[in-house]
Design an enzyme around this catalytic site. Structure first.
Site, short mmCIF file in Angstrom:
data_model
loop_
_atom_site.label_atom_id
_atom_site.label_comp_id
_atom_site.label_asym_id
_atom_site.label_seq_id
_atom_site.Cartn_x
_atom_site.Cartn_y
_atom_site.Cartn_z
N GLY A 13 -7.56 9.31 13.91
CA GLY A 13 -6.73 8.29 13.29
C GLY A 13 -5.52 8.03 14.16
O GLY A 13 -5.52 8.33 15.37
N ALA A 47 -4.94 1.66 5.60
CA ALA A 47 -3.54 1.51 5.21
C ALA A 47 -3.14 0.04 5.30
O ALA A 47 -3.11 -0.54 6.37
CB ALA A 47 -2.65 2.35 6.13
N GLN A 48 -2.85 -0.56 4.13
CA GLN A 48 -2.56 -1.99 4.11
C GLN A 48 -1.08 -2.29 4.32
O GLN A 48 -0.70 -3.17 5.05
CB GLN A 48 -2.98 -2.59 2.76
CG GLN A 48 -4.45 -2.70 2.54
CD GLN A 48 -4.76 -3.30 1.17
OE1 GLN A 48 -3.87 -3.49 0.35
NE2 GLN A 48 -6.01 -3.58 0.93
N GLY A 49 -0.26 -1.55 3.59
CA GLY A 49 1.14 -1.95 3.43
C GLY A 49 1.91 -2.08 4.72
O GLY A 49 2.39 -3.15 5.07
N GLU A 116 9.06 -2.13 -0.09
CA GLU A 116 8.10 -1.51 -1.01
C GLU A 116 8.83 -0.56 -1.94
O GLU A 116 10.02 -0.29 -1.78
CB GLU A 116 7.02 -0.76 -0.21
CG GLU A 116 6.14 -1.68 0.60
CD GLU A 116 5.04 -0.97 1.39
OE1 GLU A 116 4.18 -1.68 1.92
OE2 GLU A 116 5.06 0.27 1.47
N HIS A 244 -2.41 6.37 -5.71
CA HIS A 244 -1.88 5.01 -5.57
C HIS A 244 -2.04 4.32 -6.91
O HIS A 244 -3.13 4.34 -7.50
CB HIS A 244 -2.61 4.23 -4.48
CG HIS A 244 -1.84 3.05 -4.00
ND1 HIS A 244 -1.65 1.92 -4.78
CD2 HIS A 244 -1.17 2.82 -2.84
CE1 HIS A 244 -0.91 1.06 -4.10
NE2 HIS A 244 -0.61 1.58 -2.93
N ARG A 292 5.80 5.66 -6.65
CA ARG A 292 4.38 5.68 -7.02
C ARG A 292 4.03 6.66 -8.12
O ARG A 292 3.18 6.38 -8.95
CB ARG A 292 3.53 6.00 -5.77
CG ARG A 292 3.53 4.87 -4.77
CD ARG A 292 2.75 5.23 -3.52
NE ARG A 292 2.73 4.09 -2.61
CZ ARG A 292 2.15 4.11 -1.42
NH1 ARG A 292 1.55 5.20 -1.00
NH2 ARG A 292 2.15 3.04 -0.66
N HIS A 353 -4.99 8.96 -3.36
CA HIS A 353 -4.58 8.16 -2.20
C HIS A 353 -4.09 8.99 -1.02
O HIS A 353 -4.47 8.72 0.13
CB HIS A 353 -3.47 7.20 -2.64
CG HIS A 353 -2.99 6.27 -1.57
ND1 HIS A 353 -3.83 5.37 -0.95
CD2 HIS A 353 -1.77 6.10 -1.01
CE1 HIS A 353 -3.13 4.67 -0.05
NE2 HIS A 353 -1.88 5.11 -0.06
N GLU A 377 -1.95 13.25 8.09
CA GLU A 377 -2.07 13.59 6.67
C GLU A 377 -2.52 15.01 6.42
O GLU A 377 -2.19 15.60 5.39
CB GLU A 377 -3.02 12.61 5.97
CG GLU A 377 -3.00 12.75 4.46
CD GLU A 377 -3.81 11.67 3.75
OE1 GLU A 377 -4.04 11.83 2.54
OE2 GLU A 377 -4.21 10.68 4.39
N ARG A 388 5.32 11.16 -1.48
CA ARG A 388 5.54 10.37 -0.26
C ARG A 388 6.14 9.01 -0.58
O ARG A 388 5.64 8.28 -1.44
CB ARG A 388 4.22 10.18 0.49
CG ARG A 388 4.35 9.27 1.71
CD ARG A 388 3.07 9.24 2.49
NE ARG A 388 1.98 8.55 1.83
CZ ARG A 388 1.75 7.24 1.93
NH1 ARG A 388 2.56 6.47 2.63
NH2 ARG A 388 0.72 6.69 1.32
#
Length: 528
Positions: A13, A47-49, A116, A244, A292, A353, A377, A388
């Site tokens: 990754g 990972a979108q954000g 966020e 998430h 979250r 998540h 991770e 997190r």
């Protein structure tokens, strides 16, 4: 077969690839990147954000980012780790850009920043709503074009090699455990080869696949944590599993469940019940932009109260063209399910998540085992504490990859290959009947973890999980001893190990803290 590499990196990754690129450019030895599938299937891709970094110095500063991280972590984050990541972030963003990663920019050329949950300022760099995929793309191109990096796709690390494999007695109290490489399963020969290394780096990603529903890919089976635990290495904070709050509710799509990025709530999305009633005001003054853990528990509570299997995220009040521009992938995905997010509510529910704990490391990414680093991770740097902060994970991975690269290059000359390591014993057979046992056990792990070790826990549920996992562990170890090593049974072993570790840490924490919420120690509105 035996192979030798100065740097052996397990996992590909953002952590593994950025570390590989950093050590390869120094041309100090052979670099090998072992990836259990193909390079593009890492958790990073999902990972979108975005990635958090203080960029707009006119309104933002390091102190604000540090404080936001500490608050989200329920004030049990390691402040030294927090300061290191936050202060080193801008330099690592520059490096990502230099490697070819594109972040969205405004017309004046400055970064287009998102905000966020838990962040006090706009500091999230992104690439539309697929930032992870863009980072993975940029790094993959850089890695593939680097002649000094050997890539082993579809190879599976079975165990790390320590003096235990040389006949020495190694226990949890042994203070000088050394890592000499790893045993790696070759998919072409179905044999386990010996990879000797001077430095080994664990970058195996998440653990989400131990739950029934997760935003992680099916490969996120906690391999690194399990391998290091079996090698008697130190782990920490395994009870802190982040769910998430908003995975797309689509029955049948559970590994991975499609993520509805937190940036959508930062954009103005409102959480509602299917009847249109908003509910976050009952739980937190920050409403849908609360951290979250709070949002996930609130959704879990509402689903239980009303007997429903999802809630909804509403962006129908926002400009339709703007929504499509900001979130093209989410828009397209929802349209495949007949949901137009500009006019319809998005059905969402929490999903496993992110693992905030993992292999305990210091500020250089060094684990308790000599010559073994852990990044991303699968590691526990102390940055995340009890929970997190959104978009802190990708930046943590690249900052610690940089620290580990510098540290391992400094110490490389102190290490030699251990030529006495024996070959893997690959006796045994695997019949189709036994494959059915493995498949069934994987399902059982998911059910146990989701039902008893989820968002809301209790001592009774945790003890039940412990007993069930113990039974599965005994069955699987007996099976493992009499069959040839395969990816399926190795992943099952790892999942059971990780489920056990999450449960054990959860039983030992006698309080509600961060992501660990237990009804036995709860005295407020989230009691379930």
């Amino acid at each position: 077969m035996t192979e030798k590499y100065d740097f052996l990196i397990i996992g590909a990754g953002v952590a593994g690839m950025s570390y590989a690129l950093k050590v390869a450019r120094e041309k100090r030895g052979r670099v090998c990147l072992v990836c259990k599938t193909s390079l593009d299937e890492a958790n990073t891709s999902f990972a979108q954000g975005g990635i958090a970094s203080v960029t707009d110095k006119l309104v933002d500063n390091f102190e604000k980012h540090i404080e936001d991280t500490m608050i989200a972590g329920d004030m049990i984050s390691d402040r030294r780790a927090v300061e290191q990541v936050v202060r080193c972030a801008p330099e690592q963003i520059k490096e990502l850009v230099a490697w070819g990663v594109n972040f969205d920019r405004k017309e004046d050329g400055s970064f287009d920043l998102h905000r966020e949950g838990g962040h006090s300022e706009f500091r999230i760099l992104h690439h539309a709503d697929d930032t992870g995929a863009e980072i993975q793309r940029g790094l993959m191109e850089a890695v593939r074009s680097c002649p000094d990096i050997t890539i082993k796709e579809n190879h599976f690390a079975v165990e790390i090699i320590t003096q235990h494999h040389l006949g020495a007695r190694v226990t949890r109290r042994t203070t000088d455990i050394n890592c000499y490489g790893a045993y790696v399963l070759n998919p072409n020969t179905q044999k386990v080869d010996t990879y000797l290394s001077k430095v080994t780096v664990m970058c195996t990603g998440g653990v989400g696949a131990v739950y029934q529903t997760t935003t992680n890919p099916v490969i996120a089976t906690g391999d690194g944590e399990a391998m290091v635990y079996r090698a008697k290495g130190t782990l920490a904070d395994m009870e802190f599993v982040q769910f998430h709050p908003t995975a797309l509710y689509s029955p049948g799509e559970t590994h991975p469940a499609f993520l509805i990025t937190e940036a959508m709530r930062g954009y103005g999305g409102i959480l509602r019940l299917p009847n249109g009633e908003s509910f976050m005001e009952r739980y937190d003054e920050r409403l849908s932009l609360a951290p979250r853990d709070i949002v996930a528990r609130a959704i879990d509570k509402e689903m239980k109260i009303h007997g429903i299997d999802h809630v909804c995220l509403d962006v129908t009040h926002k400009d339709a063209a703007e929504t499509r521009r900001h979130f093209p992938n989410i828009y397209a995905k929802c349209m495949t399910l007949g949901i137009d997010i500009t006019t319809d509510y998005i059905p969402v529910r929490p999903a496993a998540h992110y693992m905030c704990g993992g292999i305990k490391v210091d500020l250089n990414g060094c684990s308790s085992i000599n010559r073994l680093y852990a990044l991303g991770e699968c590691s526990c740097t102390g940055l995340h504490g009890g929970n997190r902060l959104a978009s802190n994970s990708l930046i943590e991975a690249v900052v610690y990859a940089d620290k580990a690269a510098r540290h391992s290059l400094e110490h490389l000359d102190e290490y030699d290959f251990n030529e006495k390591v024996p070959a893997w014993n690959d006796e045994g057979t695997l019949s189709n009947e036994e494959k059915v046992l493995i498949t069934q056990s994987v399902k059982e792990v998911g059910e146990i973890m989701s039902n008893y070790v989820g968002i809301v826990r209790s001592d009774l549920r945790l003890r039940r999980a412990w007993a069930r996992l113990d039974l599965l562990y005994e069955e699987t170890e007996r099976l493992f001893k009499r069959v040839k090593a395969s990816k399926d049974i190795c992943e099952l072993r790892n999942m059971i190990n990780v489920g056990y570790l999450i449960t054990r840490w959860a039983i030992e924490r006698k309080e509600c803290r961060g992501l660990h919420f237990t009804t036995d120690y709860a005295h407020h509105a989230y009691d379930n």
